[in-house]
Scaffold this active site. Structure first.
Site, PDB file in Angstrom:
ATOM      1  N   HIS A  16     -20.117   7.612 -24.327  1.00 54.54           N
ATOM      2  CA  HIS A  16     -18.872   6.966 -24.767  1.00 54.54           C
ATOM      3  C   HIS A  16     -17.764   6.947 -23.709  1.00 54.54           C
ATOM      4  CE1 HIS A  16     -17.660  11.107 -25.831  1.00 54.54           C
ATOM      5  NE2 HIS A  16     -16.421  10.668 -25.845  1.00 54.54           N
ATOM      6  N   ASP A  17     -17.720   7.961 -22.840  1.00 58.67           N
ATOM      7  CA  ASP A  17     -16.647   8.002 -21.837  1.00 58.67           C
ATOM      8  C   ASP A  17     -17.125   7.654 -20.437  1.00 58.67           C
ATOM      9  OD1 ASP A  17     -14.352   8.464 -23.246  1.00 58.67           O
ATOM     10  OD2 ASP A  17     -14.488  10.653 -23.132  1.00 58.67           O
ATOM     11  N   HIS A  74     -10.994   2.679 -19.506  1.00 55.17           N
ATOM     12  CA  HIS A  74     -12.343   3.274 -19.484  1.00 55.17           C
ATOM     13  C   HIS A  74     -13.209   2.711 -20.614  1.00 55.17           C
ATOM     14  CE1 HIS A  74     -10.942   6.124 -22.631  1.00 55.17           C
ATOM     15  NE2 HIS A  74     -12.197   6.344 -22.877  1.00 55.17           N
ATOM     16  N   LYS A 100     -14.994   6.299 -17.608  1.00 53.94           N
ATOM     17  CA  LYS A 100     -14.009   7.096 -16.852  1.00 53.94           C
ATOM     18  C   LYS A 100     -14.392   7.230 -15.391  1.00 53.94           C
ATOM     19  CE  LYS A 100     -11.794   9.740 -20.464  1.00 53.94           C
ATOM     20  NZ  LYS A 100     -11.734  11.040 -21.148  1.00 53.94           N
TER      21      LYS A 100
END
Ligand SMILES: [Fe+2]
Length: 332
Positions: free
Chosen positions: A199-200, A228, A203
């Site tokens: 999910h990240d 992001h 970033k």
């Protein structure tokens, strides 16, 4: 250091003009008059940028692109294509070409494209690197291999942002627990798990100074970090098997009341997987140290979750999370 450019085209006049143009701009220029020698040059010489005509005398242009991208994945490729053949150009873009230019070639526009692609490689190497790794996954057949690749990718963001160490894994496990109680099917739980692990991942495209800033973010920095979600979606989109998870990456910061980002979706407009992930994501972030604040106690975090029930979070998901004590799983 000089940037090296390779022109692959069988038309003498195009080669001559491009060579003159890019030499004058300070590039080290190589020329190949057919596909085979172009590919060979890429395999033997470090090339930063290839300008590739898709109509070649000896090999299919798309095959040449494929060979070049697999021989030197760090090289940018801009395609030259004829008017009326935009379909092939689109195919080339799907095959990771960086841009395309139509004949007759506008040299100023092409020069701008080259600078932009080279600049992108310089400023966001990790994003490009990941995009490449992910695109190689296309057509990946075995779930197990995919899963280990997902883990490797989520490890990449944890390496860049140590404060998220273990975060994606915990969020994925807690999300699956919620998913089971929502009655999701096995396949859906798999998507939820992949999506939560990744999910990240966007970033990776966020400046480290912003990720690690120990103080409150400025409005500009906050807008930057919000990207992001979109970067993450872009990274995994090329891979068919990940496609069902793209909306999780894009929408995991939407709020139930419509005040989240990037789309401002509201209630059930927000994908259910994204609504699920939002709850353990926030809980895990609150109960772990962050550069700008110390961890909250579990009870304090739960109070926060209840307070944001129906505004930030889907109330049903918060209830499942709290009533079943799902949060307990990683508490010692
Ligand atoms: Fe996030």
């Amino acid at each position: 250091m000089l940037n090296t450019i390779l022109i692959v085209d069988d038309e003498e006049s195009i080669c001559r003009n491009l060579k003159r143009h890019f030499k004058a701009k300070g590039f080290d220029v190589h020329v190949a008059n057919n596909g085979k020698s172009g590919i060979e040059l890429c395999q033997t010489t470090p090339i930063d940028m290839v300008i590739l005509d898709l109509k070649l005398p000896d090999v299919n242009g798309l095959d040449a692109l494929k060979s070049i991208k697999s021989a030197c994945p760090d090289t940018g490729v801009i395609i030259i294509t004829a008017h009326g053949d935009v379909e092939t150009a689109v195919k080339a873009m799907q095959m990771q070409a960086d841009n395309f230019v139509l004949k007759p070639i506008d040299l100023t526009a092409l020069g701008g494209m080259v600078d932009k692609v080279l600049d992108g490689y310089r400023t966001q190497p990790e994003v490009f690197d990941l995009k490449r790794k992910v695109s190689r996954l296309n057509g990946s057949v075995r779930l197990k291999e995919t899963y280990s690749m997902v883990k490797a990718l989520s490890g990449a963001i944890e390496a860049k942002d140590p404060f998220t160490k273990g975060h994606s894994y915990r969020v994925s496990q807690l999300s699956v627990e919620i998913g089971k109680r929502l009655g999701l099917a096995e396949k859906e739980l798999e998507v939820l798990e992949f999506g939560a692990l990744l999910h990240d991942i966007g970033k990776i495209g966020i400046r480290e100074a912003v990720l690690k800033k120990p103080r409150r973010l400025s409005a500009v920095e906050y807008a930057h970090i919000q990207r992001h979600t979109i970067i993450g979606e872009e990274i995994i989109k090329p891979v068919e098997i990940f496609r069902p998870a793209t909306t999780i990456l894009r929408n995991h910061h939407e709020h139930f009341d419509g005040r989240g980002y990037p789309d401002g979706f509201k209630g059930e407009e927000i994908n259910i997987f994204a609504r699920v992930i939002a709850v353990p994501d926030a809980f895990d972030a609150m109960t772990n140290d962050r550069p700008y604040r110390k961890a909250l106690k579990v009870e304090e975090a739960l109070q926060e979750m209840k307070r944001a029930r129906g505004t930030q979070f889907d109330p049903q998901i918060v209830d499942i999370f709290i009533e079943n004590k799902i949060y307990n799983r990683y508490m010692i």
